[in-house]
Design a protein around this motif. Structure first.
Motif, PDB file in Angstrom:
ATOM      1  N   TYR A  87       8.495   8.720  -5.732  1.00 34.03           N
ATOM      2  CA  TYR A  87       9.141   9.178  -4.751  1.00 34.03           C
ATOM      3  C   TYR A  87      10.481   9.604  -5.414  1.00 34.03           C
ATOM      4  O   TYR A  87      11.193   9.029  -6.260  1.00 34.03           O
ATOM      5  CB  TYR A  87       9.631   8.011  -3.718  1.00 34.03           C
TER       6      TYR A  87
ATOM      7  N   VAL B 271      11.899   6.913  -7.764  1.00 31.44           N
ATOM      8  CA  VAL B 271      11.207   5.344  -7.821  1.00 31.44           C
ATOM      9  C   VAL B 271       9.850   5.428  -7.908  1.00 31.44           C
ATOM     10  O   VAL B 271       9.096   6.341  -7.193  1.00 31.44           O
ATOM     11  CB  VAL B 271      11.462   4.858  -6.363  1.00 31.44           C
TER      12      VAL B 271
ATOM     13  N   ALA C 202       6.798   3.996  -6.954  1.00 34.11           N
ATOM     14  CA  ALA C 202       6.306   2.925  -6.130  1.00 34.11           C
ATOM     15  C   ALA C 202       4.749   2.385  -6.358  1.00 34.11           C
ATOM     16  O   ALA C 202       4.352   1.299  -6.117  1.00 34.11           O
ATOM     17  CB  ALA C 202       5.866   3.479  -4.554  1.00 34.11           C
TER      18      ALA C 202
ATOM     19  N   PRO D 134       5.706  -9.150  -3.037  1.00 35.43           N
ATOM     20  CA  PRO D 134       7.035  -9.108  -2.486  1.00 35.43           C
ATOM     21  C   PRO D 134       7.231  -7.768  -1.755  1.00 35.43           C
ATOM     22  O   PRO D 134       6.352  -6.622  -2.183  1.00 35.43           O
ATOM     23  CB  PRO D 134       7.939  -9.408  -3.534  1.00 35.43           C
ATOM     24  N   SER D 135       8.390  -7.674  -0.894  1.00 29.63           N
ATOM     25  CA  SER D 135       8.807  -6.552  -0.245  1.00 29.63           C
ATOM     26  C   SER D 135       9.344  -5.488  -1.273  1.00 29.63           C
ATOM     27  O   SER D 135       9.874  -5.739  -2.418  1.00 29.63           O
ATOM     28  CB  SER D 135       9.946  -6.880   0.556  1.00 29.63           C
ATOM     29  N   GLY D 136       8.616  -4.188  -1.366  1.00 25.07           N
ATOM     30  CA  GLY D 136       8.749  -3.061  -1.875  1.00 25.07           C
ATOM     31  C   GLY D 136       8.089  -2.912  -3.209  1.00 25.07           C
ATOM     32  O   GLY D 136       8.375  -2.417  -4.188  1.00 25.07           O
ATOM     33  N   SER D 137       7.012  -3.903  -3.378  1.00 26.21           N
ATOM     34  CA  SER D 137       6.007  -4.103  -4.530  1.00 26.21           C
ATOM     35  C   SER D 137       5.077  -2.863  -4.365  1.00 26.21           C
ATOM     36  O   SER D 137       4.088  -2.827  -5.189  1.00 26.21           O
ATOM     37  CB  SER D 137       5.302  -5.144  -4.549  1.00 26.21           C
ATOM     38  N   GLY D 138       5.042  -2.143  -3.283  1.00 25.40           N
ATOM     39  CA  GLY D 138       3.844  -0.771  -3.059  1.00 25.40           C
ATOM     40  C   GLY D 138       3.127  -1.115  -2.495  1.00 25.40           C
ATOM     41  O   GLY D 138       1.999  -0.236  -2.450  1.00 25.40           O
ATOM     42  N   LYS D 139       2.874  -2.168  -1.609  1.00 24.91           N
ATOM     43  CA  LYS D 139       1.537  -2.218  -0.645  1.00 24.91           C
ATOM     44  C   LYS D 139       1.271  -1.193   0.322  1.00 24.91           C
ATOM     45  O   LYS D 139       0.169  -0.871   0.469  1.00 24.91           O
ATOM     46  CB  LYS D 139       1.870  -3.799   0.403  1.00 24.91           C
ATOM     47  N   SER D 140       2.475  -0.771   1.039  1.00 23.74           N
ATOM     48  CA  SER D 140       2.389   0.631   2.110  1.00 23.74           C
ATOM     49  C   SER D 140       1.861   1.534   1.240  1.00 23.74           C
ATOM     50  O   SER D 140       0.929   2.395   1.865  1.00 23.74           O
ATOM     51  CB  SER D 140       3.548   0.613   2.680  1.00 23.74           C
ATOM     52  N   THR D 141       2.516   1.946   0.156  1.00 19.14           N
ATOM     53  CA  THR D 141       2.007   3.244  -0.247  1.00 19.14           C
ATOM     54  C   THR D 141       0.721   2.960  -0.821  1.00 19.14           C
ATOM     55  O   THR D 141      -0.031   3.989  -0.885  1.00 19.14           O
ATOM     56  CB  THR D 141       3.077   3.193  -1.710  1.00 19.14           C
TER      57      THR D 141
HETATM   58  P1  ADP Z   1       6.176  -2.540   0.271  1.00 16.62           P
HETATM   59  O1  ADP Z   1       4.839  -2.086   1.438  1.00 16.62           O
HETATM   60  O2  ADP Z   1       5.258  -3.558  -0.532  1.00 16.62           O
HETATM   61  O3  ADP Z   1       7.076  -3.124   0.933  1.00 16.62           O
HETATM   62  P2  ADP Z   1       6.284   0.195  -0.200  1.00 16.62           P
HETATM   63  O4  ADP Z   1       5.096   0.846  -0.776  1.00 16.62           O
HETATM   64  O5  ADP Z   1       7.071   0.347   1.064  1.00 16.62           O
HETATM   65  O6  ADP Z   1       6.406  -1.353  -0.623  1.00 16.62           O
HETATM   66  O7  ADP Z   1       7.667   0.743  -1.245  1.00 16.62           O
HETATM   67  C1  ADP Z   1       7.510   0.668  -2.579  1.00 16.62           C
HETATM   68  C2  ADP Z   1       8.666   1.225  -3.269  1.00 16.62           C
HETATM   69  O8  ADP Z   1       8.900   2.621  -3.124  1.00 16.62           O
HETATM   70  C3  ADP Z   1      10.155   0.678  -2.850  1.00 16.62           C
HETATM   71  O9  ADP Z   1      10.944   0.601  -3.838  1.00 16.62           O
HETATM   72  C4  ADP Z   1      10.328   1.507  -1.623  1.00 16.62           C
HETATM   73  O10 ADP Z   1      11.817   1.553  -1.514  1.00 16.62           O
HETATM   74  C5  ADP Z   1       9.957   2.811  -2.378  1.00 16.62           C
HETATM   75  N1  ADP Z   1       9.606   3.778  -1.283  1.00 16.62           N
HETATM   76  C6  ADP Z   1       8.718   3.822  -0.130  1.00 16.62           C
HETATM   77  N2  ADP Z   1       8.766   4.812   0.350  1.00 16.62           N
HETATM   78  C7  ADP Z   1       9.580   5.819   0.157  1.00 16.62           C
HETATM   79  C8  ADP Z   1      10.134   6.926   0.400  1.00 16.62           C
HETATM   80  N3  ADP Z   1       9.354   7.711   1.630  1.00 16.62           N
HETATM   81  N4  ADP Z   1      11.002   7.594  -0.262  1.00 16.62           N
HETATM   82  C9  ADP Z   1      11.582   6.855  -1.246  1.00 16.62           C
HETATM   83  N5  ADP Z   1      11.226   5.641  -1.651  1.00 16.62           N
HETATM   84  C10 ADP Z   1      10.333   5.175  -1.121  1.00 16.62           C
END
Ligand code: ADP
Length: 245
Positions: free
Chosen positions: A15, A22, A24, A43-50
């Motif tokens: 991103y 960042v 992800a 952990p939170s921010g580890s990239g699961k949603s991405t």
């Molecule tokens: P998780 O689901 O494990 O909490 P995410 O996949 O949401 O993790 O995020 C992984 C990393 O990418 C984090 O550092 C988050 O801040 C960053 N991130 C996610 N979406 C965006 C975005 N749209 N823009 C900038 N950074 C993003």
């Protein structure tokens, strides 16, 4: 050789750019075999949603490739990607996202209507039966419990017979007893119908219903557990979360 419903090869997702970029996902390679249930934790921010969004064709990787049942997503037009998601992929989220003015039956039939197809009543009843809601077909969301609403959402995701079902914290809004019922339903779909399921969760009890738990840390795969208990999964999570950033 296993037959993967979804395959990620060296998938990275960044991103932003320059100093504020960042990463992800960082070169993630993973296969999700057909008819298996995988939980994704970290952990939170580890990239699961991405990871979920890239695997489901909701987001495009910066590099690497994603294939769904042999179809390469890279290079597909937005229209083709939308059609692929509509016809071949199902989603359930933490929020049930049901339309409040529609009955269970109408909510379940919606994906087919949106696709311009006439939903067969028998098929709608079949999926409602599959999730144990035969008696609730005519009820609106406000007349149902959280667990029942999530089962309607599940039936709606299944109506198109998706190759892969994605769950993003699907039990996150449910109490533990109701969560177990929904998870047992998911498990049954894998065991009896060979459904492929990929679920992001932070709950070790939920993850223990999966065949495999994949752990992510800082956008990379940090190992996996096969047929693990909730206790084993919780212990691994505690270790991962203790790693200093
Ligand atoms: P998780 O689901 O494990 O909490 P995410 O996949 O949401 O993790 O995020 C992984 C990393 O990418 C984090 O550092 C988050 O801040 C960053 N991130 C996610 N979406 C965006 C975005 N749209 N823009 C900038 N950074 C993003």
């Amino acid at each position: 050789m296993t037959d993967d419903a979804i395959k990620l090869r060296s998938v990275s997702r960044q991103y932003g750019s320059g100093g504020g970029a960042v990463t992800a996902l960082d070169q993630v390679s993973l296969g999700f075999p057909k008819g298996t249930f995988t939980a994704v934790m970290g952990p939170s921010g580890s990239g699961k949603s991405t990871l979920l969004q890239c695997a489901a064709g909701l987001d495009r990787p910066t590099s690497g490739s994603v294939t769904v049942g042999g179809t390469e997503l890279t290079g597909l037009s937005e229209t083709k990607l939308t059609l692929l998601r509509r016809d071949r992929i199902g989603f359930v989220f933490q929020a049930f996202n049901l339309l409040p003015s529609l009955t269970a039956e109408q909510n379940v039939a919606l994906p087919l209507r949106l696709a311009g197809r006439r939903p067969s009543r028998a098929r709608v009843r079949e999926v409602l039966h599959q999730v144990g809601l035969d008696e609730r077909a005519g009820h609106r969301p406000s007349e149902m419990s959280g667990g029942q609403q999530q089962r309607v959402a599940l039936a709606r995701a299944l109506i198109t017979r998706p190759e892969v079902l994605f769950g993003d914290e699907p039990t996150g809004a449910l109490d533990s007893q109701t969560s177990r019922e929904v998870l047992a339903l998911l498990r049954g779909m894998v065991d009896q119908e060979e459904q492929t399921i990929i679920m992001v969760t932070h709950d070790p009890v939920a993850a223990a219903y999966a065949d495999r738990v994949v752990f992510l840390v800082d956008g990379r795969v940090n190992g996996e557990l096969i047929e693990a208990s909730a206790e084993e999964i919780a212990a691994r999570m505690t270790k991962l979360e203790a790693v200093p950033c």
